[in-house]
Design a protein around this motif. Structure first.
Motif, PDB file in Angstrom:
ATOM      1  N   GLU A  54       0.808  -1.218   0.000  1.00 23.27           N
ATOM      2  CA  GLU A  54       0.000   0.000   0.000  1.00 23.27           C
ATOM      3  C   GLU A  54       0.841   1.269   0.000  1.00 23.27           C
ATOM      4  O   GLU A  54       0.349   2.342  -0.372  1.00 23.27           O
ATOM      5  N   VAL A  55       2.086   1.161   0.454  1.00 23.14           N
ATOM      6  CA  VAL A  55       2.948   2.356   0.541  1.00 23.14           C
ATOM      7  C   VAL A  55       4.201   2.213  -0.313  1.00 23.14           C
ATOM      8  O   VAL A  55       5.094   3.066  -0.282  1.00 23.14           O
ATOM      9  N   GLN A  56       4.278   1.140  -1.070  1.00 21.72           N
ATOM     10  CA  GLN A  56       5.460   0.905  -1.904  1.00 21.72           C
ATOM     11  C   GLN A  56       5.674   2.088  -2.855  1.00 21.72           C
ATOM     12  O   GLN A  56       4.740   2.603  -3.457  1.00 21.72           O
ATOM     13  N   GLY A  57       6.936   2.537  -2.940  1.00 16.41           N
ATOM     14  CA  GLY A  57       7.262   3.670  -3.793  1.00 16.41           C
ATOM     15  C   GLY A  57       7.368   4.984  -3.038  1.00 16.41           C
ATOM     16  O   GLY A  57       7.811   5.988  -3.606  1.00 16.41           O
ATOM     17  N   THR A  58       6.986   4.994  -1.761  1.00 18.74           N
ATOM     18  CA  THR A  58       7.126   6.207  -0.952  1.00 18.74           C
ATOM     19  C   THR A  58       8.601   6.591  -0.871  1.00 18.74           C
ATOM     20  O   THR A  58       9.440   5.780  -0.480  1.00 18.74           O
ATOM     21  N   LYS A  59       8.937   7.812  -1.251  1.00 21.11           N
ATOM     22  CA  LYS A  59      10.332   8.265  -1.286  1.00 21.11           C
ATOM     23  C   LYS A  59      10.899   8.397   0.129  1.00 21.11           C
ATOM     24  O   LYS A  59      10.214   8.861   1.045  1.00 21.11           O
ATOM     25  N   LEU A  60      12.150   8.008   0.284  1.00 19.76           N
ATOM     26  CA  LEU A  60      12.821   8.001   1.572  1.00 19.76           C
ATOM     27  C   LEU A  60      14.135   8.779   1.508  1.00 19.76           C
ATOM     28  O   LEU A  60      14.725   8.921   0.436  1.00 19.76           O
ATOM     29  N   GLN A  92      16.347   8.398   4.585  1.00 23.20           N
ATOM     30  CA  GLN A  92      17.210   7.810   5.607  1.00 23.20           C
ATOM     31  C   GLN A  92      16.649   6.467   6.056  1.00 23.20           C
ATOM     32  O   GLN A  92      15.441   6.242   6.008  1.00 23.20           O
ATOM     33  N   ALA A  93      17.542   5.596   6.502  1.00 21.94           N
ATOM     34  CA  ALA A  93      17.135   4.289   7.012  1.00 21.94           C
ATOM     35  C   ALA A  93      17.973   3.939   8.227  1.00 21.94           C
ATOM     36  O   ALA A  93      19.130   4.335   8.344  1.00 21.94           O
ATOM     37  N   LYS A  99      24.718  -0.885  -3.877  1.00 25.46           N
ATOM     38  CA  LYS A  99      24.942   0.426  -3.282  1.00 25.46           C
ATOM     39  C   LYS A  99      23.611   1.028  -2.832  1.00 25.46           C
ATOM     40  O   LYS A  99      22.578   0.828  -3.493  1.00 25.46           O
ATOM     41  N   ILE A 100      23.663   1.770  -1.739  1.00 23.87           N
ATOM     42  CA  ILE A 100      22.447   2.464  -1.311  1.00 23.87           C
ATOM     43  C   ILE A 100      22.179   3.623  -2.269  1.00 23.87           C
ATOM     44  O   ILE A 100      23.074   4.050  -3.011  1.00 23.87           O
ATOM     45  N   ALA A 101      20.977   4.124  -2.282  1.00 23.84           N
ATOM     46  CA  ALA A 101      20.563   5.177  -3.213  1.00 23.84           C
ATOM     47  C   ALA A 101      21.398   6.449  -3.039  1.00 23.84           C
ATOM     48  O   ALA A 101      21.954   6.715  -1.963  1.00 23.84           O
ATOM     49  N   SER A 108      14.782  -1.118   0.797  1.00 25.38           N
ATOM     50  CA  SER A 108      14.363   0.269   0.596  1.00 25.38           C
ATOM     51  C   SER A 108      15.564   1.203   0.493  1.00 25.38           C
ATOM     52  O   SER A 108      15.533   2.197  -0.236  1.00 25.38           O
ATOM     53  N   ALA A 109      16.649   0.883   1.225  1.00 25.74           N
ATOM     54  CA  ALA A 109      17.858   1.713   1.174  1.00 25.74           C
ATOM     55  C   ALA A 109      18.501   1.668  -0.197  1.00 25.74           C
ATOM     56  O   ALA A 109      19.072   2.664  -0.662  1.00 25.74           O
ATOM     57  N   ILE A 110      18.408   0.551  -0.854  1.00 25.59           N
ATOM     58  CA  ILE A 110      18.977   0.421  -2.208  1.00 25.59           C
ATOM     59  C   ILE A 110      18.221   1.294  -3.193  1.00 25.59           C
ATOM     60  O   ILE A 110      18.819   1.974  -4.046  1.00 25.59           O
ATOM     61  N   HIS A 111      16.910   1.321  -3.079  1.00 29.60           N
ATOM     62  CA  HIS A 111      16.066   2.016  -4.063  1.00 29.60           C
ATOM     63  C   HIS A 111      15.697   3.443  -3.645  1.00 29.60           C
ATOM     64  O   HIS A 111      15.192   4.212  -4.483  1.00 29.60           O
ATOM     65  N   GLY A 112      15.935   3.801  -2.392  1.00 30.30           N
ATOM     66  CA  GLY A 112      15.577   5.141  -1.937  1.00 30.30           C
ATOM     67  C   GLY A 112      14.076   5.340  -1.820  1.00 30.30           C
ATOM     68  O   GLY A 112      13.587   6.475  -1.772  1.00 30.30           O
ATOM     69  N   GLU A 113      13.352   4.255  -1.742  1.00 28.87           N
ATOM     70  CA  GLU A 113      11.894   4.297  -1.585  1.00 28.87           C
ATOM     71  C   GLU A 113      11.444   2.990  -0.956  1.00 28.87           C
ATOM     72  O   GLU A 113      12.178   1.987  -0.989  1.00 28.87           O
TER      73      GLU A 113
END
Length: 591
Positions: free
Chosen positions: A272-278, A280-281, A305-307, A393-398
């Protein structure tokens, strides 16, 4: 009728008040404040040095000279009092350290709300406040109310990409942050054997976010293997024990979830929240900083690598775990991927230490709370998730599904997430002597008193608390609260951390009473200890309208709203004596 775990360990029926000597009394950085309270009680030599476990973890290593001086004084105190179970900065987070001492059948208390973590070891483990900890240092025992019990039966096995964190958040999302208020949660069923001790620690850690007094697993073969023994002398419920609530969960039906801002009960399917921009993790904390958590993250990030412009913080829960992660190569993999590894500590979880997010940042974390301002910045938003979900999520930044798919799951619940997160600037909620927060459910201790002030402003210094009281919720409160004011509030008042600063501040201000629909267990005990009456009378709250005249008669057990009277059980004489003495410190000092 058989007995529950809680009834057996306390040797009394549900609802009874018993006095017991805990096997372990845990304190951490708040030891400096507790010591001052203990000395006010007349304390000079602790009742039993072997009972105390002290860790330096919440601000480790210290970030300013005051904290450094507090750490120094705690070291001196531990040495002078002959406390052998002392763990200095860098050794690890208190609940991970506790796992090296906890044993089946123990009674464990700690001045931290996540003391419940030790229930993974078949112990009765519950959080208390600082003042009560000081009382234990002096007398060695405290009172317990034998709680009602909730039975959660687990079947099946978690699917690939689904973890204990998902199970914990799933339960919170289904029952709410007060769904197990003051209860003892027991985990039963054949699905239990499919959960490791680390996974059980994650689940019992989050009992606090369900409102529970404690959570506990059986002393089974999984625990026996972990402890390196063939025989277990644990405590467990009878087959015909009575439970006030029951819940059944098939582990194979659970899918990855998150807790969205700003409450652990605001649970959504990750789909439901996939794709939410981030931005920090965080991977770590007492909830998910163990070796298997770090291993899972390192395997996901290995060779990747992380985003860009993204920050990933990894915090091993103890020095032992940190060293194991180095030996296994996990730390190297994480650092090559772009992660920053912090010292074993609580890190930014409660808004202290390193890693505070910037304004407008959205964070995904393996921590246990995401209240507004929890990580030290009320202008940041926090999602809670499993280590795998955080790593992907850290890899994709979302926000990314750890199963590597774009799912269409939907989390269905009847829990109504509170909408009054804070009072808008300029909105007046005080009429006469009454503060109207009746629409505010889950008013938490982070908003009542910011976590990043917890150790720079000691709870033993009430005047220093006052300028900061309720600042994260209603900016007008601290300047306008007066003696004999009354607060009207919604459900689960005082949830969150065990910090006693809010109760200390409200009592110091002379607040006559808090009238609410329900109250968090630790906050209630803390309020009693400070001489602050908490009256749980939901009918009164539901009938109150802003501007109504409210009065309380403690002797008669009456709340009067205009001309309408609402009854509550008159307070016991012993409790009235604590209130009349203006708190437990004065009561014990004069006893």
């Amino acid at each position: 009728m058989g007995k529950t775990f809680a009834e057996k360990i306390f040797g009394a029926p549900t609802g009874a008040i018993v006095f017991a000597k805990p096997h372990i009394v845990l304190t951490h950085d708040n030891t400096a404040s507790i010591r001052k309270t203990w000395e006010k009680m007349g304390g000079k030599k602790v009742f039993d040095p072997n009972q105390l476990l002290i860790t330096l973890d919440h601000n480790a290593p210290p970030t300013d000279d005051k904290l450094a001086n507090d750490y120094s004084s705690i070291r001196t105190f531990a040495r002078e009092q002959g406390i052998e179970k002392f763990h200095d900065a860098g050794d690890g987070i208190c609940h991970q350290i506790m796992s090296y001492y906890a044993k089946p059948g123990m009674i464990i208390v700690g001045s931290d709300s996540h003391t419940s973590t030790a229930g993974a070891f078949n112990a009765m483990a519950a959080g208390i406040d600082r003042t009560e900890s000081a009382g234990l240092w002096k007398k060695g025992e405290t009172w317990f109310r034998v709680p009602e019990s909730m039975k959660i039966t687990l079947t099946g096995k978690l699917n690939k990409g689904v973890y204990a964190k998902d199970l914990s958040l799933w339960i919170i999302g289904k029952i709410g942050t007060d769904g197990a208020n003051y209860m003892s949660i027991e985990y039963h069923g054949e699905g239990v054997k499919n959960l490791s001790i680390s996974e059980r620690m994650t689940i019992t850690n989050l009992a606090s976010e369900m409102g529970a007094k404690n959570a506990v697993f059986p002393a089974d073969e999984v625990l026996a293997k972990h402890l390196g023994t063939d025989k277990m002398n644990g405590v467990w419920a009878d087959a015909d024990a009575h439970y006030d609530k029951v819940m059944e969960i098939n582990l194979s039906e659970i899918f990855p979830v998150v807790a969205a801002p700003h409450s652990p009960e605001n649970v959504k399917a990750i789909s439901e929240v996939q794709g939410t921009k981030l931005n920090q993790a965080v991977i770590g904390t007492c909830t998910n900083g163990r070796l298997d958590d770090i291993r899972i993250a390192s395997e996901i990030l290995d060779g990747k690598k992380i985003a860009k412009d993204f920050q990933l913080l990894v915090i091993p829960a103890s020095k032992e775990i940190y060293m194991q992660a180095i030996e296994e190569g996990y730390i190297t993999k994480l650092m090559k991927a772009g992660a920053t590894i912090l010292a074993s500590s609580c890190g930014p979880c409660l808004g202290t230490g390193q890693g505070i997010p910037a304004d407008g940042y959205t964070v995904i974390s393996t921590a246990n709370r995401n209240f507004k301002g929890r990580m030290g910045n009320k202008n940041a938003s926090i999602y809670l998730a499993s280590p795998a979900a955080v790593a992907f999520s850290a890899i994709h930044g979302e926000i990314t599904d750890p199963r590597g798919i774009k799912g269409n799951d939907k989390f269905v619940t009847n829990v109504q997430v509170g909408t009054t997160v804070s009072i808008p600037k300029g909105e007046n909620r005080k009429v006469g002597v009454v503060w109207n927060y009746a629409d505010a459910d889950n008013l938490n201790t982070d908003q009542m008193f910011a976590g990043n002030l917890t150790y720079s402003v000691l709870s033993s210094d009430p005047p220093a608390i006052m300028p900061h009281l309720f600042k994260g919720f209603d900016e007008q409160f601290a300047e306008n609260v007066k003696a004999n004011d009354i607060i009207v509030a919604g459900d689960n008042f005082g949830c969150g951390s065990s910090r006693e600063h809010p109760a200390v501040g409200l009592a110091h201000a002379g607040v006559k009473a808090v009238i609410c629909k329900s109250v968090n267990r630790i906050f209630y005990r803390s309020s009693v200890n400070q001489g602050l009456p908490i009256l749980v009378v939901p009918e009164a709250v539901n009938n109150y309208k802003q501007g109504d005249k409210v009065d309380v008669n403690f002797a008669n057990g009456e709340i009067k709203i205009n001309d309408k009277v609402f009854k509550f059980a008159p307070l016991p004489q012993q409790l009235l004596a604590v209130f009349e003495a203006k708190g437990l410190i004065n009561y014990l000092k004069n006893a």
